[in-house]
Design a protein around this motif. Structure first.
Motif, PDB file in Angstrom:
ATOM      1  N   PRO A 101       0.826  -1.209   0.000  1.00  0.00           N
ATOM      2  CA  PRO A 101       0.000   0.000   0.000  1.00  0.00           C
ATOM      3  C   PRO A 101       0.867   1.270   0.000  1.00  0.00           C
ATOM      4  O   PRO A 101       1.975   1.279   0.534  1.00  0.00           O
ATOM      5  N   ASP A 102       0.323   2.325  -0.573  1.00  0.00           N
ATOM      6  CA  ASP A 102       1.062   3.576  -0.688  1.00  0.00           C
ATOM      7  C   ASP A 102       1.471   4.183   0.653  1.00  0.00           C
ATOM      8  O   ASP A 102       2.473   4.874   0.732  1.00  0.00           O
ATOM      9  N   PHE A 103       0.718   3.955   1.706  1.00  0.00           N
ATOM     10  CA  PHE A 103       1.039   4.590   2.987  1.00  0.00           C
ATOM     11  C   PHE A 103       2.292   4.014   3.649  1.00  0.00           C
ATOM     12  O   PHE A 103       2.823   4.592   4.590  1.00  0.00           O
ATOM     13  N   VAL A 104       2.776   2.905   3.157  1.00  0.00           N
ATOM     14  CA  VAL A 104       3.953   2.256   3.754  1.00  0.00           C
ATOM     15  C   VAL A 104       5.225   2.968   3.282  1.00  0.00           C
ATOM     16  O   VAL A 104       5.469   3.091   2.091  1.00  0.00           O
ATOM     17  N   MET A 105       6.000   3.432   4.238  1.00  0.00           N
ATOM     18  CA  MET A 105       7.285   4.053   3.950  1.00  0.00           C
ATOM     19  C   MET A 105       8.395   3.039   4.249  1.00  0.00           C
ATOM     20  O   MET A 105       8.186   2.097   5.018  1.00  0.00           O
ATOM     21  N   PRO A 106       9.565   3.200   3.668  1.00  0.00           N
ATOM     22  CA  PRO A 106      10.650   2.238   3.874  1.00  0.00           C
ATOM     23  C   PRO A 106      11.011   1.989   5.342  1.00  0.00           C
ATOM     24  O   PRO A 106      11.405   0.888   5.700  1.00  0.00           O
ATOM     25  N   ASN A 107      10.838   2.995   6.170  1.00  0.00           N
ATOM     26  CA  ASN A 107      11.239   2.873   7.576  1.00  0.00           C
ATOM     27  C   ASN A 107      10.068   2.722   8.537  1.00  0.00           C
ATOM     28  O   ASN A 107      10.229   2.917   9.741  1.00  0.00           O
ATOM     29  N   THR A 108       8.906   2.345   8.036  1.00  0.00           N
ATOM     30  CA  THR A 108       7.763   2.183   8.928  1.00  0.00           C
ATOM     31  C   THR A 108       8.043   1.089   9.958  1.00  0.00           C
ATOM     32  O   THR A 108       8.798   0.150   9.699  1.00  0.00           O
TER      33      THR A 108
END
Length: 80
Positions: free
Chosen positions: A55-62
Motif C-alpha cells: 500500500p502507498d502509505f507504507v514508507m521504507p522505515n515504517t
C-alpha cells in the motif's frame, strides 16, 4: 546492487505519490539505491515480498509489520 522492486515501486516511480521530494530522495538514496543492500530491510520491499503488494502509505522505515499493514489497509477504506 539496487532494489529488485525499484522499477515497480510507486514511491520511486509514482508521479502522483504524495511525498516531499527531499524525503523521497532520502528514501531512494538510503534504501533503493543503497550500496549496502539496505533495501532488504525496506518495509516496502518486505511487505511486497510477503503480501504481493504494498500500500502507498507504507514508507521504507515504517515500524508496522506486514500483518499490521494489511490490517490497517483493510480497516481504512480511504487507503484502498
Amino acid at each position: 546492487m539496487i532494489c529488485t522492486n525499484i522499477s515497480t515501486c510507486r514511491l520511486v516511480n509514482g508521479f502522483d505519490y504524495e511525498i516531499d521530494q527531499k524525503k523521497k530522495e532520502e528514501y531512494i538514496n538510503g534504501y533503493c539505491d543503497s550500496k549496502t543492500e539496505k533495501w532488504k530491510i525496506c518495509k516496502r520491499f518486505i511487505t511486497k515480498d510477503k503480501l504481493s503488494f504494498c500500500p502507498d502509505f507504507v514508507m521504507p522505515n515504517t515500524t508496522l509489520t506486514p500483518i499490521e499493514i494489511v490490517d490497517k489497509f483493510d480497516e481504512d477504506e480511504s487507503l484502498q
